[in-house]
Structures are given as structure tokens and as C-alpha cells.
Scaffold this active site. Structure first.
Site, PDB file in Angstrom:
ATOM      1  N   HIS A 170       0.855  -1.195   0.000  1.00 47.85           N
ATOM      2  CA  HIS A 170       0.000   0.000   0.000  1.00 47.85           C
ATOM      3  C   HIS A 170       0.888   1.241   0.000  1.00 47.85           C
ATOM      4  O   HIS A 170       2.034   1.206   0.462  1.00 47.85           O
ATOM      5  CB  HIS A 170      -0.888   0.021   1.244  1.00 47.85           C
ATOM      6  CG  HIS A 170      -1.947  -1.027   1.249  1.00 47.85           C
ATOM      7  ND1 HIS A 170      -3.000  -0.986   2.131  1.00 47.85           N
ATOM      8  CD2 HIS A 170      -2.135  -2.145   0.490  1.00 47.85           C
ATOM      9  CE1 HIS A 170      -3.789  -2.017   1.923  1.00 47.85           C
ATOM     10  NE2 HIS A 170      -3.283  -2.740   0.941  1.00 47.85           N
TER      11      HIS A 170
ATOM     12  N   GLU B 113       0.896   3.834   1.862  1.00 47.49           N
ATOM     13  CA  GLU B 113       1.376   4.214   3.189  1.00 47.49           C
ATOM     14  C   GLU B 113       2.573   3.372   3.620  1.00 47.49           C
ATOM     15  O   GLU B 113       3.552   3.882   4.156  1.00 47.49           O
ATOM     16  CB  GLU B 113       0.274   4.053   4.245  1.00 47.49           C
ATOM     17  CG  GLU B 113      -0.963   4.859   3.969  1.00 47.49           C
ATOM     18  CD  GLU B 113      -2.046   4.060   3.250  1.00 47.49           C
ATOM     19  OE1 GLU B 113      -1.741   3.408   2.221  1.00 47.49           O
ATOM     20  OE2 GLU B 113      -3.200   4.100   3.696  1.00 47.49           O
TER      21      GLU B 113
ATOM     22  N   CYS C 177      -6.033   1.787   5.941  1.00 45.32           N
ATOM     23  CA  CYS C 177      -6.677   0.548   6.383  1.00 45.32           C
ATOM     24  C   CYS C 177      -6.078   0.142   7.740  1.00 45.32           C
ATOM     25  O   CYS C 177      -5.085   0.740   8.190  1.00 45.32           O
ATOM     26  CB  CYS C 177      -6.446  -0.547   5.351  1.00 45.32           C
ATOM     27  SG  CYS C 177      -4.737  -1.175   5.309  1.00 45.32           S
TER      28      CYS C 177
ATOM     29  N   CYS D  21      -2.241  -0.568   7.609  1.00 50.49           N
ATOM     30  CA  CYS D  21      -1.428   0.644   7.511  1.00 50.49           C
ATOM     31  C   CYS D  21      -1.474   1.448   8.803  1.00 50.49           C
ATOM     32  O   CYS D  21      -0.465   2.008   9.229  1.00 50.49           O
ATOM     33  CB  CYS D  21      -1.876   1.482   6.325  1.00 50.49           C
ATOM     34  SG  CYS D  21      -1.555   0.673   4.735  1.00 50.49           S
TER      35      CYS D  21
END
Length: 154
Positions: A56, A58, A86, A89
Site C-alpha cells: 500500500h 502508506e 486501512c 497501515c
């Protein structure tokens, strides 16, 4: 003359990263990490490219920022991300001790805030909804094209 960077200016940079993700067929989420008024890391979702569910924006931005700083903690840093993180993260952001998180669009399906439990470091400041309409529009456009092309939802 001293230029003061705003949350909107840094979110625009995160949106550029999200656009790169969309161009590569990735869910368009982008992130930048800022330290002392300077961007020290830029990233976008690369789960398809890397075949890695943890890739992701992040997560990649945290790693890049830690490498830049030569330290595992991101104290005195701000993460700008186009979509609410999410739970995975959020957990990584907790452990990184990032000082501040600014996100654009909320995520009613997969955002960590939906869990209703504190997931960020107690000292982390949060600002929601910066350029939310622009962030949401990029996501909506991506998923509309995806559905039109018969790929359904990811």
C-alpha cells in the site's frame, strides 16, 4: 520571502502519486511523508505490480521515509495520504510513531476508523478530509472504468 507549505499543497503531491497508481492499473492511492516542510518520501499503491498485498502507498512511504532518515521512527513527520488508511497501515503508522496523519477521502468499507478502536499512536494528530472531493473523484473514476471493463471490484 518564506513560503509556507499547506496541507493542500502536500495533498496535491499525494494526488500526483495516486494518479501514477491509476495509470498503472493500481487502486489510486498516493502518499507523501513530510519532515520539516520537505517531502522526504513519495509512494503509491503497487500491490499488483509487486504482487504483494502489503504494498500500500502508506507502507511504501513509511519504508522510504525511514530509509531517508536512517531511523525507524517518523517522529516530527506528517504522512499525507489520499485515502483513509486501512487497519494494516494504521498499525504500521502506530509503530512508526508518525506525528501527524492527513488524509483526503474517508473509507467507509476498509478504513481503520470503522473499527471504532484506537489504532494510532496516542501522540499522533489526525486531520481528515483535506481535498476529499478530489481524492474521492480519482477513486470513483478508477472503479467506474474498472467496472466498465468487466473486471469488477478488486
Amino acid at each position: 520571502m518564506l513560503q509556507v507549505n499547506t496541507d493542500e499543497q502536500f495533498m496535491r503531491e499525494a494526488l500526483k502519486q495516486a494518479s501514477y497508481a491509476a495509470q498503472e492499473g493500481e487502486i489510486p492511492v498516493g502518499a507523501v511523508v513530510v519532515s520539516r516542510g520537505r517531502i522526504i518520501a513519495r509512494a503509491y499503491n503497487q500491490t499488483e505490480r509487486l504482487q504483494d498485498v502489503t504494498a500500500h502507498a502508506e507502507m511504501l512511504a513509511i519504508t522510504a521515509a525511514a530509509n531517508y532518515l536512517g531511523a525507524k521512527y517518523l517522529q516530527d513527520c506528517t504522512l499525507y495520504v489520499t485515502l483513509e488508511p486501512c487497519p494494516m497501515c494504521a498499525g504500521a503508522l502506530y509503530w512508526s510513531q508518525v506525528s501527524r496523519i492527513v488524509w483526503g477521502a474517508g473509507d467507509d468499507k476498509r478504513g481503520f476508523a470503522q473499527l471504532g478502536v484506537p489504532m494510532l499512536h496516542p501522540k499522533t494528530e489526525v486531520k481528515e478530509g483535506v481535498m476529499a472531493a478530489e481524492c474521492r473523484a480519482l477513486l470513483d473514476e478508477f472503479f467506474m472504468k474498472l467496472r466498465k471493463n468487466g473486471r469488477g471490484s478488486l
